[in-house]
Design a protein around this motif. Structure first.
Motif, PDB file in Angstrom:
ATOM      1  N   ALA A  59      54.000 225.929  48.524  1.00  0.00           N
ATOM      2  CA  ALA A  59      53.533 225.964  49.918  1.00  0.00           C
ATOM      3  C   ALA A  59      52.439 224.925  50.147  1.00  0.00           C
ATOM      4  O   ALA A  59      52.420 224.242  51.180  1.00  0.00           O
ATOM      5  CB  ALA A  59      53.017 227.360  50.252  1.00  0.00           C
ATOM      6  N   THR A  60      51.555 224.804  49.181  1.00  0.00           N
ATOM      7  CA  THR A  60      50.470 223.828  49.312  1.00  0.00           C
ATOM      8  C   THR A  60      51.023 222.410  49.353  1.00  0.00           C
ATOM      9  O   THR A  60      50.584 221.578  50.150  1.00  0.00           O
ATOM     10  CB  THR A  60      49.488 223.953  48.133  1.00  0.00           C
ATOM     11  N   LEU A  61      51.993 222.132  48.493  1.00  0.00           N
ATOM     12  CA  LEU A  61      52.584 220.790  48.466  1.00  0.00           C
ATOM     13  C   LEU A  61      53.338 220.489  49.758  1.00  0.00           C
ATOM     14  O   LEU A  61      53.301 219.364  50.263  1.00  0.00           O
ATOM     15  CB  LEU A  61      53.538 220.665  47.274  1.00  0.00           C
ATOM     16  N   CYS A  62      54.000 221.515  50.309  1.00  0.00           N
ATOM     17  CA  CYS A  62      54.804 221.299  51.520  1.00  0.00           C
ATOM     18  C   CYS A  62      53.937 221.162  52.771  1.00  0.00           C
ATOM     19  O   CYS A  62      54.226 220.353  53.657  1.00  0.00           O
ATOM     20  CB  CYS A  62      55.791 222.458  51.711  1.00  0.00           C
ATOM     21  N   ASN A  63      52.875 221.955  52.841  1.00  0.00           N
ATOM     22  CA  ASN A  63      52.075 222.000  54.072  1.00  0.00           C
ATOM     23  C   ASN A  63      51.021 220.908  54.139  1.00  0.00           C
ATOM     24  O   ASN A  63      50.883 220.216  55.138  1.00  0.00           O
ATOM     25  CB  ASN A  63      51.411 223.367  54.219  1.00  0.00           C
ATOM     26  N   GLY A  67      46.313 216.714  51.867  1.00  0.00           N
ATOM     27  CA  GLY A  67      45.184 217.033  52.732  1.00  0.00           C
ATOM     28  C   GLY A  67      43.876 217.155  51.980  1.00  0.00           C
ATOM     29  O   GLY A  67      43.850 217.179  50.747  1.00  0.00           O
ATOM     30  N   PRO A  68      42.773 217.247  52.691  1.00  0.00           N
ATOM     31  CA  PRO A  68      41.447 217.294  52.056  1.00  0.00           C
ATOM     32  C   PRO A  68      41.223 218.518  51.190  1.00  0.00           C
ATOM     33  O   PRO A  68      40.462 218.469  50.225  1.00  0.00           O
ATOM     34  CB  PRO A  68      40.482 217.256  53.249  1.00  0.00           C
ATOM     35  N   ASN A  69      41.870 219.637  51.542  1.00  0.00           N
ATOM     36  CA  ASN A  69      41.658 220.864  50.769  1.00  0.00           C
ATOM     37  C   ASN A  69      42.735 221.102  49.713  1.00  0.00           C
ATOM     38  O   ASN A  69      42.636 222.056  48.933  1.00  0.00           O
ATOM     39  CB  ASN A  69      41.614 222.074  51.716  1.00  0.00           C
ATOM     40  N   SER A  70      43.752 220.287  49.722  1.00  0.00           N
ATOM     41  CA  SER A  70      44.880 220.544  48.824  1.00  0.00           C
ATOM     42  C   SER A  70      44.488 220.405  47.357  1.00  0.00           C
ATOM     43  O   SER A  70      44.976 221.155  46.505  1.00  0.00           O
ATOM     44  CB  SER A  70      46.030 219.593  49.150  1.00  0.00           C
ATOM     45  N   GLN A  71      43.596 219.467  47.040  1.00  0.00           N
ATOM     46  CA  GLN A  71      43.214 219.268  45.638  1.00  0.00           C
ATOM     47  C   GLN A  71      42.582 220.529  45.075  1.00  0.00           C
ATOM     48  O   GLN A  71      42.904 220.953  43.962  1.00  0.00           O
ATOM     49  CB  GLN A  71      42.241 218.097  45.510  1.00  0.00           C
ATOM     50  N   SER A  72      41.682 221.148  45.843  1.00  0.00           N
ATOM     51  CA  SER A  72      41.009 222.349  45.362  1.00  0.00           C
ATOM     52  C   SER A  72      41.992 223.488  45.136  1.00  0.00           C
ATOM     53  O   SER A  72      41.955 224.173  44.116  1.00  0.00           O
ATOM     54  CB  SER A  72      39.933 222.771  46.372  1.00  0.00           C
ATOM     55  N   PHE A  73      42.912 223.668  46.134  1.00  0.00           N
ATOM     56  CA  PHE A  73      43.904 224.729  45.997  1.00  0.00           C
ATOM     57  C   PHE A  73      44.820 224.483  44.788  1.00  0.00           C
ATOM     58  O   PHE A  73      45.075 225.395  43.998  1.00  0.00           O
ATOM     59  CB  PHE A  73      44.749 224.836  47.278  1.00  0.00           C
ATOM     60  N   LEU A  74      45.298 223.261  44.688  1.00  0.00           N
ATOM     61  CA  LEU A  74      46.231 222.951  43.602  1.00  0.00           C
ATOM     62  C   LEU A  74      45.584 223.119  42.236  1.00  0.00           C
ATOM     63  O   LEU A  74      46.205 223.626  41.299  1.00  0.00           O
ATOM     64  CB  LEU A  74      46.767 221.525  43.751  1.00  0.00           C
ATOM     65  N   LYS A  75      44.324 222.684  42.096  1.00  0.00           N
ATOM     66  CA  LYS A  75      43.621 222.853  40.817  1.00  0.00           C
ATOM     67  C   LYS A  75      43.542 224.328  40.457  1.00  0.00           C
ATOM     68  O   LYS A  75      43.776 224.718  39.308  1.00  0.00           O
ATOM     69  CB  LYS A  75      42.217 222.264  40.909  1.00  0.00           C
ATOM     70  N   THR A  76      43.228 225.135  41.437  1.00  0.00           N
ATOM     71  CA  THR A  76      43.110 226.571  41.181  1.00  0.00           C
ATOM     72  C   THR A  76      44.442 227.164  40.742  1.00  0.00           C
ATOM     73  O   THR A  76      44.534 227.878  39.739  1.00  0.00           O
ATOM     74  CB  THR A  76      42.621 227.290  42.448  1.00  0.00           C
ATOM     75  N   SER A 107      50.826 213.069  41.238  1.00  0.00           N
ATOM     76  CA  SER A 107      49.787 213.335  42.241  1.00  0.00           C
ATOM     77  C   SER A 107      48.735 212.225  42.229  1.00  0.00           C
ATOM     78  O   SER A 107      48.400 211.666  41.186  1.00  0.00           O
ATOM     79  CB  SER A 107      49.119 214.679  41.954  1.00  0.00           C
ATOM     80  N   LYS A 108      48.185 211.936  43.421  1.00  0.00           N
ATOM     81  CA  LYS A 108      47.132 210.919  43.502  1.00  0.00           C
ATOM     82  C   LYS A 108      45.794 211.464  43.017  1.00  0.00           C
ATOM     83  O   LYS A 108      44.843 210.715  42.850  1.00  0.00           O
ATOM     84  CB  LYS A 108      46.998 210.422  44.935  1.00  0.00           C
ATOM     85  N   PHE A 109      45.736 212.800  42.802  1.00  0.00           N
ATOM     86  CA  PHE A 109      44.505 213.409  42.303  1.00  0.00           C
ATOM     87  C   PHE A 109      44.538 213.466  40.774  1.00  0.00           C
ATOM     88  O   PHE A 109      45.385 214.147  40.203  1.00  0.00           O
ATOM     89  CB  PHE A 109      44.332 214.827  42.863  1.00  0.00           C
ATOM     90  N   PRO A 110      43.627 212.770  40.091  1.00  0.00           N
ATOM     91  CA  PRO A 110      43.649 212.741  38.619  1.00  0.00           C
ATOM     92  C   PRO A 110      43.587 214.122  37.974  1.00  0.00           C
ATOM     93  O   PRO A 110      44.256 214.361  36.969  1.00  0.00           O
ATOM     94  CB  PRO A 110      42.413 211.905  38.264  1.00  0.00           C
ATOM     95  N   ASP A 111      42.797 215.034  38.553  1.00  0.00           N
ATOM     96  CA  ASP A 111      42.699 216.369  37.967  1.00  0.00           C
ATOM     97  C   ASP A 111      44.050 217.077  37.947  1.00  0.00           C
ATOM     98  O   ASP A 111      44.399 217.760  36.980  1.00  0.00           O
ATOM     99  CB  ASP A 111      41.691 217.213  38.749  1.00  0.00           C
ATOM    100  N   ILE A 112      44.794 216.931  39.035  1.00  0.00           N
ATOM    101  CA  ILE A 112      46.104 217.579  39.129  1.00  0.00           C
ATOM    102  C   ILE A 112      47.076 216.975  38.117  1.00  0.00           C
ATOM    103  O   ILE A 112      47.767 217.694  37.383  1.00  0.00           O
ATOM    104  CB  ILE A 112      46.674 217.427  40.557  1.00  0.00           C
ATOM    105  N   ALA A 113      47.130 215.661  38.078  1.00  0.00           N
ATOM    106  CA  ALA A 113      48.041 214.982  37.147  1.00  0.00           C
ATOM    107  C   ALA A 113      47.683 215.285  35.696  1.00  0.00           C
ATOM    108  O   ALA A 113      48.572 215.509  34.860  1.00  0.00           O
ATOM    109  CB  ALA A 113      48.012 213.476  37.403  1.00  0.00           C
TER     110      ALA A 113
END
Length: 803
Positions: A59-63, A67-76, A107-113
């Protein structure tokens, strides 16, 4: 020490955790706090549910994936997914979870990748099934390999570690290679700046010196890339390595060689530490033999030496006249000693040994060149005479590859007592080359002892010079081509004045003694036995050394610089530096011997076996009326009796043991060439002997006795390389297993009369129908297979010698 990784990439390192790990730890702590602040709608049981976490990530990836908050949600969610997956004793992960990773890894976010790569790596170690699932998912492998080139150091490192975990299985390595992971690793490695290289070696478990780990003053990023690249290089086949772009392979190999020079020097110093106190150092998982194998593999397919024109070698070894080589082959080869005197200096401007002699920095009455020379050597581990797959060889010697020179195997330091005529070794406690406990790996101190030993009258004898100097390899390779053999060996001997190295002895191979420095007196004794000794067969030296006829018919040869002496196999000989020309100073002698080792396959007996095998493959179905009771698998014994007869004739007729030079004949065949005519004439003689002297009962008794002891055809295992599909279906030829021959033999004996008739029929048809031209292609095919393996070994070893 702290283990920083799992699986085959465990890296023991006494320094602090990386920035990426610290960030992950902070993230884990944040997750714990977040759990404590969950609302009543987000219960722990829901968050521990893998399906729910998958839905939340999706859901986070689709919505708002970017976005600015997606990194925090995805990390969690990813951290919770990791905890959910690996807190249980799982051996598999649902496919719907794996479907997320191509997106998460890119992902463009290093933490996620980074965290996603960690999950992929850990998952690939759960089970073989899980590793295979991930490996077969082309999108995951593709993105993982692509992440190696990320501008983020953390992402690149995480992808590299995941790649190492995935490469723990064959399917994982194959898939990574399919997606050009090796090329990407080499490119990334060459892009990362190096602060320094080798510091020293660490042997934590006191295993073989070649298994010591290499300590670096580098961060884990560059070491992970280097380790991953070497892991793939050392597990893929040579055909795949040849597909790596030449510029990448050569540049990376150049770096490995520079690193190897430092590693080799450290080995000689013997500084193998058990513990490294400097917390800034990193003990990698790269061992000495890992590095050596990588260099060997990358080098084995590329020539490490420039070939020499055969005319240049002929003129230097056999004399300046145009027909000198032909004259030698017709009158002296495998028959009598022969000496070629050095021509005038003006004619030796292009001496084939000049490059080698100049590299030694030789000075008269000085032995300093010995220690400098030996310091560049590693052990040239023996390769089986019938080994055709260089990767099998590497598998067998992997734990010893790259180790220092070994006494007896690589060199000897000895002298012969003038009174007793017995050899005395400097390192006498290490004379058993087959006992692992007594094998002596040379250190710098041992090498210096060799230099001092020369001053006391000891001779330095070094084996395998063709694997240590490219200039010697070039001469050996050309000589091998001239004599139709897959390889030629080269040994070096340094003997001080008024001394004798080896005691009187005879060899099972022919040698060419090339005197490079100083003088030496040689005594060659007559051959007491007209039969040529065979390579690898037990040699009854006493009959050669004590025979009155051989002692009475000795010949003396005084070799000066530039002279060449030929000694055939089976001729006892000895050499010393006692004599010198009037007015000349006593000085050390240095010579190289090139050994023409004729293996059984490349004797004329081997050619006869190939001829029988090729004829049998092309033969039509046998005459049922003659061998009907034996029709079927029993007929294989008839053919094998002929093979046994060829071996029996080889024990009595020296022609069967002479070297076959068909491998030296160019294709297409030149029927006007003297060598072609000579070889064809010899073949006709062999067929005539087989026709007139092959007796059924003699062959039958030979096989019967051999069956009671061992496989009578084990020395001809190489013949299976000639097998074709037709032979396998019909069951003809020697390829039937020994057990089956043993079981069929009693039936064969019961019908001895019919068996003898079948034997005579097949023998007659073979001798009448076979022709020299029918055999050449099959023989050369075998020759090229053996030559390729020897050339690969030579190239790999040359690349590991530091100079």
């Amino acid at each position: 020490m702290l283990t920083l990784a799992v699986g085959n990439r465990a890296c023991f390192r006494p320094c602090r955790a990386s920035a990426a790990e610290e960030e992950m730890e902070k993230s884990d702590k944040s997750n714990k706090c977040r759990k404590r602040k969950m609302s009543k709608y987000e219960t722990p049981s829901v968050m521990d549910n893998t399906e729910t976490i998958f839905a939340l990530i999706l859901a986070t990836l689709c919505n708002h994936g970017n976005g600015p908050n997606s990194q925090s949600f995805l990390k969690t969610y990813i951290n919770q997914l990791y905890a959910s997956l690996f807190s249980k004793s799982l051996n598999s992960i649902p496919l719907y979870i794996l479907s997320l990773f191509p997106i998460l890894l890119s992902s463009k976010f290093p933490d996620i990748a980074c965290r996603s790569a960690k999950i992929v790596g850990a998952a690939s170690l759960l089970s073989l099934e899980m590793n295979e699932r991930i490996s077969l998912d082309g999108e995951i492998v593709k993105v993982l390999v692509s992440a190696l080139g990320s501008s983020s150091r953390r992402v690149s490192m995480a992808a590299c570690n995941a790649l190492l975990d995935l490469s723990t299985t064959t399917i994982g390595r194959l898939r990574l290679l399919e997606f050009s992971a090796l090329e990407k690793l080499i490119i990334k490695f060459l892009q990362v700046p190096l602060s320094s290289t080798l510091i020293f070696l660490c042997n934590e478990d006191n295993r073989s010196v070649a298994c010591a780990k290499i300590a670096f003053k580098e961060d884990r990023h560059i070491l992970s890339i280097l380790h991953a690249a070497l892991s793939l290089i050392n597990t893929c086949n040579l055909e795949r390595l040849e597909k790596v772009p030449g510029n990448l392979s050569e540049t990376f190999l150049l770096f490995l060689k520079k690193l190897w020079t430092k590693v080799h020097r450290q080995m000689l110093l013997g500084d193998l530490l058990i513990f490294i106190p400097d917390r800034k150092l990193c003990i990698s998982n790269i061992t000495i033999n890992n590095l050596a194998e990588g260099i060997f593999r990358l080098s084995s397919g590329a020539n490490q030496f420039a070939p020499l024109p055969s005319l240049l070698v002929k003129r230097r070894i056999f004399g300046l006249s145009e027909d000198s080589f032909e004259t030698f082959m017709l009158h002296h080869w495998e028959a009598s000693p022969f000496i070629v005197r050095r021509p005038s200096t003006s004619l030796l401007e292009d001496d084939i040994f000049s490059s080698f002699t100049e590299s030694l920095n030789y000075k008269e009455l000085s032995y300093s060149f010995i220690s400098l020379m030996l310091q560049s050597f590693i052990s040239c581990l023996p390769i089986g005479s019938d080994e055709l797959d260089i990767l099998n060889f590497l598998e067998e010697v992997r734990n010893e590859l790259g180790c220092p020179i070994i006494y007896q195997q690589d060199l000897r330091v000895l002298r012969t007592d003038k009174q007793s005529k017995r050899e005395k070794h400097l390192f006498h406690e290490n004379l058993d080359p087959f006992c692992i406990k007594t094998r002596k790996f040379f250190s710098i101190d041992d090498i210096m002892k060799c230099e001092e030993a020369c001053k006391e009258g000891y001779t330095i004898a070094v084996r395998g010079m063709e694997f240590r100097y490219a200039s010697i390899a070039a001469v050996a390779d050309t000589l091998a081509s001239l004599f139709g053999q897959p390889s030629v060996g080269a040994n070096l001997y340094v003997t001080p004045p008024n001394s004798q190295g080896l005691a009187r002895h005879c060899d099972d191979h022919c040698v060419f003694v090339c005197q490079l420095f100083g003088n030496k007196q040689w005594t060659v004794f007559s051959q007491p036995n007209y039969q040529l000794p065979r390579l690898y067969d037990p040699l009854d030296s006493q009959q050669y050394l004590d025979s009155e006829s051989s002692l009475a018919g000795c010949r003396k040869f005084f070799l000066r610089e530039g002279d060449v002496l030929y000694v055939p196999r089976g001729f006892a000989h000895e050499a010393c530096t006692n004599d010198h020309a009037p007015g000349e100073l006593e000085k050390p002698s240095l010579h190289i011997t090139f050994g023409i080792e004729v293996e059984p396959l490349f004797e004329w007996a081997g050619f006869a076996h190939v001829a029988l095998q090729r004829w049998n493959q092309n033969e039509k179905e046998p005459d049922h009326a003659v061998i009907e009771p034996l029709f079927g698998r029993c007929n294989v014994i008839t053919v094998n009796l002929l093979h046994a007869m060829i071996e029996l004739l080889g024990a009595s007729d020296p022609t069967f043991r002479k070297a076959c030079l068909v491998g030296a004949i160019p294709l297409p065949l030149d029927r006007k060439d003297w060598l072609y005519y000579n070889q064809k004439t010899t073949f006709s003689y062999l067929i005539s002997k087989i026709s007139t002297e092959s007796r059924f009962l003699e062959a039958l008794r030979l096989v019967e006795v051999a069956i009671g002891k061992k496989d009578p055809f084990q020395g001809m295992r190489w013949l299976h390389l000639l097998n074709n599909e037709k032979e396998t279906i019909r069951g003809y030829g020697w390829n039937t297993s020994f057990t089956e021959i043993e079981n069929l033999f009693p039936v064969y004996i019961q019908h001895q009369d019919l068996a003898e008739a079948a034997f005579m029929q097949i023998k007659t048809k073979f001798c009448d129908e076979i022709s020299f031209e029918d055999v050449v292609d099959g023989y050369k095919m075998l020759f090229e297979k053996y030559k390729k393996a020897r050339k690969q070994y030579m190239n790999g070893m040359l690349s590991l010698h530091c100079r």
